[in-house]
Design an enzyme around this catalytic site. Structure first.
Site, PDB file in Angstrom:
ATOM      1  N   ASP A   1      30.805  54.675  77.325  1.00  0.00           N
ATOM      2  CA  ASP A   1      31.068  54.473  75.900  1.00  0.00           C
ATOM      3  C   ASP A   1      30.884  53.023  75.477  1.00  0.00           C
ATOM      4  OD1 ASP A   1      32.211  56.977  74.312  1.00  0.00           O
ATOM      5  OD2 ASP A   1      32.837  57.161  76.395  1.00  0.00           O
TER       6      ASP A   1
ATOM      7  N   HIS B   1      37.877  55.683  73.278  1.00  0.00           N
ATOM      8  CA  HIS B   1      37.317  56.334  74.473  1.00  0.00           C
ATOM      9  C   HIS B   1      37.333  55.385  75.664  1.00  0.00           C
ATOM     10  CE1 HIS B   1      34.718  59.103  71.679  1.00  0.00           C
ATOM     11  NE2 HIS B   1      36.019  59.217  71.462  1.00  0.00           N
TER      12      HIS B   1
ATOM     13  N   TYR C   1      39.283  56.040  79.202  1.00  0.00           N
ATOM     14  CA  TYR C   1      38.683  56.021  80.532  1.00  0.00           C
ATOM     15  C   TYR C   1      39.266  54.914  81.398  1.00  0.00           C
ATOM     16  CZ  TYR C   1      35.448  59.411  78.605  1.00  0.00           C
ATOM     17  OH  TYR C   1      34.908  60.537  78.026  1.00  0.00           O
TER      18      TYR C   1
ATOM     19  N   GLU D   1      24.695  60.488  73.836  1.00  0.00           N
ATOM     20  CA  GLU D   1      25.893  61.222  73.427  1.00  0.00           C
ATOM     21  C   GLU D   1      25.677  62.726  73.518  1.00  0.00           C
ATOM     22  OE1 GLU D   1      28.485  58.692  70.404  1.00  0.00           O
ATOM     23  OE2 GLU D   1      26.487  59.047  69.572  1.00  0.00           O
TER      24      GLU D   1
ATOM     25  N   HIS E   1      29.892  62.229  66.079  1.00  0.00           N
ATOM     26  CA  HIS E   1      28.969  61.083  66.124  1.00  0.00           C
ATOM     27  C   HIS E   1      27.522  61.577  66.124  1.00  0.00           C
ATOM     28  CE1 HIS E   1      32.222  58.632  68.500  1.00  0.00           C
ATOM     29  NE2 HIS E   1      32.603  58.936  67.270  1.00  0.00           N
TER      30      HIS E   1
END
Length: 336
Positions: A67, A101, A105, A173, A210
């Site tokens: 990300d 995000h 993570y 993505e 997105h």
């Protein structure tokens, strides 16, 4: 037009109200990492076999920087070239979501990989794990494809921007991340790692939005400048998608067959991932109005079920299918 050079600052009259509504919808989808409980995953991790443990270690290593790469492209290449303040509102919101995000993570790695040195290796995966490095190099090549381009004045400039936008929406993505989601939901389908799946539900929803925003930008440019969408662009996008599928398939081989032997993971194989990635690639091409490349069917029933949001999963602290202050109707029609 949307890609004309400049920096329009006027929200009224609003030229692209759809972008503004997407921004408002994203605000209603706000979530925080603190809502995700990873504690229940620890017992599952302790019981994983060697093949499953290898898969999850590779997966979180990819998550460690994935990300951040998307956020970099958003800042360096997308925000300055989409000349509509309502669209930039959405991109600002997307940047916030990418930060969430990254935090998720980071928390995931801290929980799953308590050893400091092992965590450091995970964050350096783009340098020392070939299958992850290949995906990162694919991303970096397209980030760099716009070079020092400050404005989109020529047909070639605008086509270069479109290719960058399509790459990050459809290939990164829309394919790399969806491949990663498939592994997460494979674990969930076997009753494992529900904390990871809970957080991934939110990330999955964000990434879908997105991707659809980017495709709506493509739709707008197609309506305003149809001459950009010719056979050469279709060829370039299809070739780009083929490269993305090949890179993600190499990652799948690394995850599913670390010793070259098949059959170690029940219900998950490189062959199945190939069909799934080809299926997803065709979905992305279709959304772009381009011919399918592969003709493969989705082999994963658990990904078809992901189309039905977690309306019954009341064991989550906050169910990811719900939005804040929803008004009107909500539909879930994304193709997976």
């Amino acid at each position: 037009m949307l890609l004309d050079p400049g920096m329009d600052l006027t929200l009224r009259p609003m030229r692209y109200p759809d972008f503004y509504e997407r921004y408002r919808a994203a605000i209603r989808n706000t979530w925080t990492v603190e809502e995700v409980d990873l504690g229940s995953d620890l017992a599952d991790l302790a019981g994983l076999g060697d093949g499953e443990r290898h898969l999850i270690n590779r997966l979180v290593a990819f998550f460690a920087t994935g990300d951040s790469i998307v956020a970099n492209n958003l800042v360096l290449n997308l925000y300055k070239h989409v000349n509509a303040p309502e669209a930039r509102l959405y991109l600002s919101r997307q940047l916030f979501e990418e930060a969430v995000h990254v935090q998720f993570y980071l928390t995931l790695l801290d929980t799953y990989v308590p050893d400091h040195d092992e965590r450091a290796q995970a964050f350096a995966a783009v340098e020392h794990i070939p299958s992850i490095r290949a995906k990162a190099e694919f991303c970096f090549r397209w980030i760099d494809s716009l070079g020092s381009l400050d404005s989109l004045r020529t047909r070639e400039d605008r086509r270069a921007f479109l290719l960058n936008l399509v790459c990050f929406a459809a290939c990164i993505e829309g394919l790399f991340f969806y491949g990663a989601f498939a592994y997460v939901y494979w674990f969930r389908s076997r009753g494992l790692l529900h904390g990871l799946a809970s957080g991934t539900n939110w990330v999955f929803r964000d990434e879908s939005l997105h991707m659809e925003f980017a495709f709506s930008v493509v739709d707008t440019v197609r309506a305003e400048e149809p001459e950009l969408f010719d056979a050469e662009l279709t060829h370039q996008v299809t070739q780009m998608m083929e490269e993305a599928v090949a890179a993600e398939l190499a990652f799948a081989h690394d995850l599913c067959e670390p010793t070259g032997r098949t059959g170690r993971l029940p219900g998950m194989s490189t062959a199945d991932m190939r069909r799934y990635l080809e299926y997803v690639a065709d979905q992305r091409l279709a959304r772009l109005g381009m011919p399918a490349r592969y003709g493969s069917a989705n082999p994963f029933a658990f990904m078809e079920l992901q189309d039905v949001q977690e309306l019954a999963n009341f064991f989550e602290r906050r169910v990811s299918a719900y939005q804040t202050a929803v008004e009107g109707s909500v539909s879930f029609d994304e193709s997976f």
